[in-house]
Design an enzyme around this catalytic site. Structure first.
Site, short mmCIF file in Angstrom:
data_model
loop_
_atom_site.label_atom_id
_atom_site.label_comp_id
_atom_site.label_asym_id
_atom_site.label_seq_id
_atom_site.Cartn_x
_atom_site.Cartn_y
_atom_site.Cartn_z
N ASP A 130 -13.98 -1.10 -13.93
CA ASP A 130 -13.86 -1.68 -15.28
C ASP A 130 -13.64 -0.63 -16.35
O ASP A 130 -13.79 0.57 -16.12
CB ASP A 130 -15.12 -2.51 -15.60
N ASN A 159 -28.84 -8.62 -15.25
CA ASN A 159 -28.57 -10.06 -15.17
C ASN A 159 -27.81 -10.42 -13.90
O ASN A 159 -27.30 -11.54 -13.78
CB ASN A 159 -27.79 -10.52 -16.41
N HIS A 217 -25.03 -8.88 -12.83
CA HIS A 217 -23.58 -8.67 -12.86
C HIS A 217 -23.15 -7.54 -11.93
O HIS A 217 -23.92 -6.63 -11.64
CB HIS A 217 -23.06 -8.48 -14.29
N GLU A 276 -19.88 -11.26 -15.40
CA GLU A 276 -21.13 -11.72 -15.99
C GLU A 276 -21.52 -13.10 -15.45
O GLU A 276 -20.68 -13.83 -14.93
CB GLU A 276 -20.98 -11.79 -17.52
C1 F6R Z 1 -20.13 0.01 -14.21
C2 F6R Z 1 -20.35 -1.39 -13.90
C3 F6R Z 1 -21.65 -2.06 -14.14
C4 F6R Z 1 -22.88 -1.21 -13.80
C5 F6R Z 1 -24.16 -1.97 -14.05
C6 F6R Z 1 -25.40 -1.11 -13.79
O1 F6R Z 1 -18.81 0.40 -13.89
O2 F6R Z 1 -19.44 -2.02 -13.49
O3 F6R Z 1 -21.69 -3.25 -13.39
O4 F6R Z 1 -22.80 -0.82 -12.44
O5 F6R Z 1 -24.21 -2.41 -15.37
O6 F6R Z 1 -25.42 -0.07 -14.72
P1 F6R Z 1 -26.47 1.11 -14.63
O7 F6R Z 1 -26.13 1.88 -13.39
O8 F6R Z 1 -26.24 1.94 -15.87
O9 F6R Z 1 -27.83 0.50 -14.56
#
Ligand code: F6R
Length: 243
Positions: free
Chosen positions: A67, A136, A138, A143
């Site tokens: 992303d 959440n 994701h 989402e």
């Molecule tokens: C990042 C991504 C997100 C993160 C997720 C966890 O490229 O796609 O899905 O993997 O938000 O983020 P952290 O590792 O910062 O807790």
């Protein structure tokens, strides 16, 4: 699903790095699906170390990131392009033209999403997709919602994600509200999925994703239907899953 329990973040990072290194050694021209966020930083640091000390080579590797924030320039220090450069790409022998992220500045997001899906298809999908997990549930910026969104798409970040990501911006107002994200199809097409989780604050999301029903309100739960998932987590993050 295989579950690898580790004592702490460092051990989790070493396991994740080992899985990625094994993939690169077995198939030097593999396609890696990569993630940003706090979780994979330690694993990327290990890979850089092994490149520098042990000669692990990324010369033939192609990468496709999950992303990118919408309308954030690549040189912005919170862009995911910048994150990948400083945490991995600048320190290994990967060819710049072999690294791919969605273009957050694309004038027409729909065309950009189509381009990204065509690229993933042309590469034959990812050999290994690395994922973090949102509080959440994701994965990427897929989402929670009424349906699993399959193609790469422009996603509206939920309040929970905006709050979580605001730690990296000067203020909550500066967190982009939209991002381009690989969809569930791109993720599920990967031959192997490695999910990295760390910390007690992820325990509930881990339990909902991997011990609850498959439900688009918990996007990561779809991974229960993938044939080759490795969940690597420290004890705190996996505390809600039975041994
Ligand atoms: C990042 C991504 C997100 C993160 C997720 C966890 O490229 O796609 O899905 O993997 O938000 O983020 P952290 O590792 O910062 O807790």
């Amino acid at each position: 699903m295989r579950v690898i329990r580790t004592e702490n973040y460092e051990a989790m990072s070493a396991q994740v790095a080992a899985l990625i290194a094994a993939q690169v050694i077995a198939k030097p021209d593999c396609v890696l699906g990569l993630a940003t966020g706090s979780t994979p930083i330690g694993a990327y640091a290990r890979l850089v170390e092994w490149r520098q000390k042990g000669g692990l080579s990324f010369a033939g590797v192609r990468t496709v990131n999950l992303d990118e924030y919408y309308e954030l320039p690549p040189e912005h220090e919170q862009s995911y392009r910048h994150f990948m450069q400083i945490n991995l790409f600048d320190h290994v022998d990967i060819l710049p033209e072999n690294t791919n992220l969605p273009d957050g500045l694309a004038p027409d997001p729909e065309t950009e999403c189509d381009r990204y899906d065509a690229l993933i298809d042309a590469l034959g999908g990812c050999d290994l997709q690395l994922l973090g997990l949102g509080h959440n549930g994701h994965i990427g910026f897929n989402e929670p919602g009424p349906v699993f969104v399959l193609p790469t798409h422009l996603a509206f970040l939920t309040e929970s994600t905006i709050n979580a990501n605001s730690r990296l911006f000067a203020s909550k107002e500066e967190v982009p509200r939209m991002a381009l994200t690989m969809g569930i199809r791109g993720i599920m097409k990967a031959k192997r999925v490695v999910v990295a989780v760390s910390g007690a604050d992820k325990a509930e999301a881990v339990a909902r994703a991997f011990a609850g029903p498959v439900n688009p309100e918990v996007p990561a739960s779809i991974l229960q239907l993938h044939p080759d998932v490795v969940l690597v987590g420290d004890r705190a993050a996996l505390s809600g899953l039975e041994e």
